[in-house]
Design an enzyme around this catalytic site. Sequence first.
Site, PDB file in Angstrom:
ATOM      1  N   ASP A 113      -1.344 -25.597 -24.808  1.00 20.98           N
ATOM      2  CA  ASP A 113      -2.578 -25.556 -24.050  1.00 20.98           C
ATOM      3  C   ASP A 113      -2.694 -26.901 -23.318  1.00 20.98           C
ATOM      4  O   ASP A 113      -1.957 -27.845 -23.623  1.00 20.98           O
ATOM      5  CB  ASP A 113      -3.748 -25.350 -25.019  1.00 20.98           C
ATOM      6  CG  ASP A 113      -5.091 -25.342 -24.323  1.00 20.98           C
ATOM      7  OD1 ASP A 113      -5.179 -24.757 -23.233  1.00 20.98           O
ATOM      8  OD2 ASP A 113      -6.039 -25.941 -24.861  1.00 20.98           O
ATOM      9  N   ASP A 115      -6.138 -28.570 -21.844  1.00 18.84           N
ATOM     10  CA  ASP A 115      -7.348 -29.352 -22.068  1.00 18.84           C
ATOM     11  C   ASP A 115      -7.561 -29.655 -23.547  1.00 18.84           C
ATOM     12  O   ASP A 115      -7.562 -28.753 -24.386  1.00 18.84           O
ATOM     13  CB  ASP A 115      -8.558 -28.607 -21.512  1.00 18.84           C
ATOM     14  CG  ASP A 115      -8.444 -28.391 -20.013  1.00 18.84           C
ATOM     15  OD1 ASP A 115      -8.198 -29.377 -19.299  1.00 18.84           O
ATOM     16  OD2 ASP A 115      -8.572 -27.234 -19.569  1.00 18.84           O
ATOM     17  N   ASP A 395      -6.057 -26.630 -29.065  1.00 22.36           N
ATOM     18  CA  ASP A 395      -7.179 -27.297 -29.733  1.00 22.36           C
ATOM     19  C   ASP A 395      -8.256 -26.331 -30.198  1.00 22.36           C
ATOM     20  O   ASP A 395      -9.132 -26.718 -30.975  1.00 22.36           O
ATOM     21  CB  ASP A 395      -7.822 -28.303 -28.770  1.00 22.36           C
ATOM     22  CG  ASP A 395      -8.588 -27.614 -27.652  1.00 22.36           C
ATOM     23  OD1 ASP A 395      -9.827 -27.701 -27.622  1.00 22.36           O
ATOM     24  OD2 ASP A 395      -7.953 -26.956 -26.811  1.00 22.36           O
TER      25      ASP A 395
END
Length: 564
Positions: A113, A115, A395
């Site tokens: 991922d 961000d 995250d």
Amino acid sequence: MVKNNMGFLAKTNSVLGDVFSVTPPNDSDVDYLGQSTKGDFNLNFKYLQAFGIDGNAALEGPIEEVAKTEAREAEGLLKHLGIPSPSSSRNSSCQIFCSRTLNLRSIRAIGYDMDYTLIHYNVMAWEGLVYDYCMEKLRNKGFPVDGLAFDPDLVISGLVIDRERGNLVKADRFNYVKRAMHGTKMLSTLAVSEMYGRELVDLRNESRWEFLNTLFSVALAVAYMQMVDRLDDGAILPDIGPFDYKGLYKAVGEAILQAHLEGHLKSEIMSKPEQFVEPDPQLPLALLDQKEAGKKLLLITNSDYHYTNKMMQHSFNRFLPSDMDWRDIFDIVIVSARKPGFFQMSNPLYEVVTGEGLMRPCFKAQTGGLYSGGCAQMVEKSLNVHGDEILYVGDHIYTDVNQSKVHSRWRTALICRELEDEYNALIRSQSHRESLVELINQKELAGDLFNQLRLALQRRSKNYPAQTLAATNINDEDLNESMQKLLIVMQRLDEKIAPMLEADGKLFNLRWGFLSRAGLWDKSHLMKQIEKYADIYTSRVSNFLNYTPFMYFRSQEQSLAHDS
């Protein structure tokens, strides 16, 4: 220096591929822990024998002693080369923690991922900007927002919003609420017990509970809890609308969403990324190590092409060799992936064909391509990998980790930046916690002794048989005196224990304590989710540099109540 008993390898004067081989996927087995052996490095004994070399001859003796000797020799060689020992980073906040045994050698593709995974933001700057946009939207609708300011310390990851009561709660691994805040005011232990003593946090009830499992939720939670105070104070006038706590949450959520959809937020961040991004110079090298080790690297992000390109250029290109661009690291880049749907269903795939982001439909991803949409099955088919051969790193405990594991059976890694502060806080509070545990043990001993004397008194008062003959003959004065002293001891211990318990975890967060714990010993609901869905977890991707792309992560023994 290179040790003499391994000189036989140097004598071959051969290329590496003649002496060593890598176990291919179609010829792999499983090891003693049930992990695949694909990707393992092997010694080519037949090649050595062709030169009349017996590789085992140099390693004679009991294997337990040989192992210790060879480990010491290898550590000496690493020290001579100036390379840190593998154990040097295993007692620091930059560790990678293992919930489920994972052999990185058997991983053929690693997806990331973007961000808060590959790119870390300054929470005060990023979420503070989101908060400001949200408050402006609320102001325009007539909400009283004057005098409010962004306070990220109100929130930590893993908390849950109770929309019905206007509360923010922290639950333990059994889903019982252990701490709660109404608006911005913490509730007492008694108030929490009275309010939540008969109910559990149930995340399946999405209309009531909202799990804050990413730093992107900070602005939303802070704004909502502050507006709950305004609602309780009667500052939200009836002409804006008759709001209960659930309706208020909807209004704040819509303001946050509107701020994102209008595009001004990301435009401002793209115009000055240096104010929002925390650079990590070591990160590109960690990915290059994985790529050179034969891993296929993927970027799978929900962010759009323009934002992804801008932020990756800013975060990666200056730390790469001069002839490289961030795109050169990844075999496939997928933007606007629409996770969690990316893992749940088959979505159309588009190729991004121009620098302006123009797209055209396509049916299969190619190495080096840039795409929008698609699905997990498409990735597996394009790379000829499947399930447990892919590690996905993100995250978001639900969108990234839970869904990739549940639907695709990919291996998973969770990035939780707050772990660094939590680990350091735990180290600093170690003596405090040890003293607290000692006091609790003293109280438990006194309590056990008191309970036996209390039982003796109860049996005597009812003329029931005493526990022993001596208990029958003890006089009431001695029994009462001992019980009185023990009660005083326990009361005084309580007076010391209570404030120490209240202070436990405040080195991490004054209101909520530690991220991973709910109380002194028990795990938090977030920690339960991490252990269930994340095979490994750490604070940042660059921590992989401390472990090499060939690391065998072995989970620790799980303690049970009856182990002691």
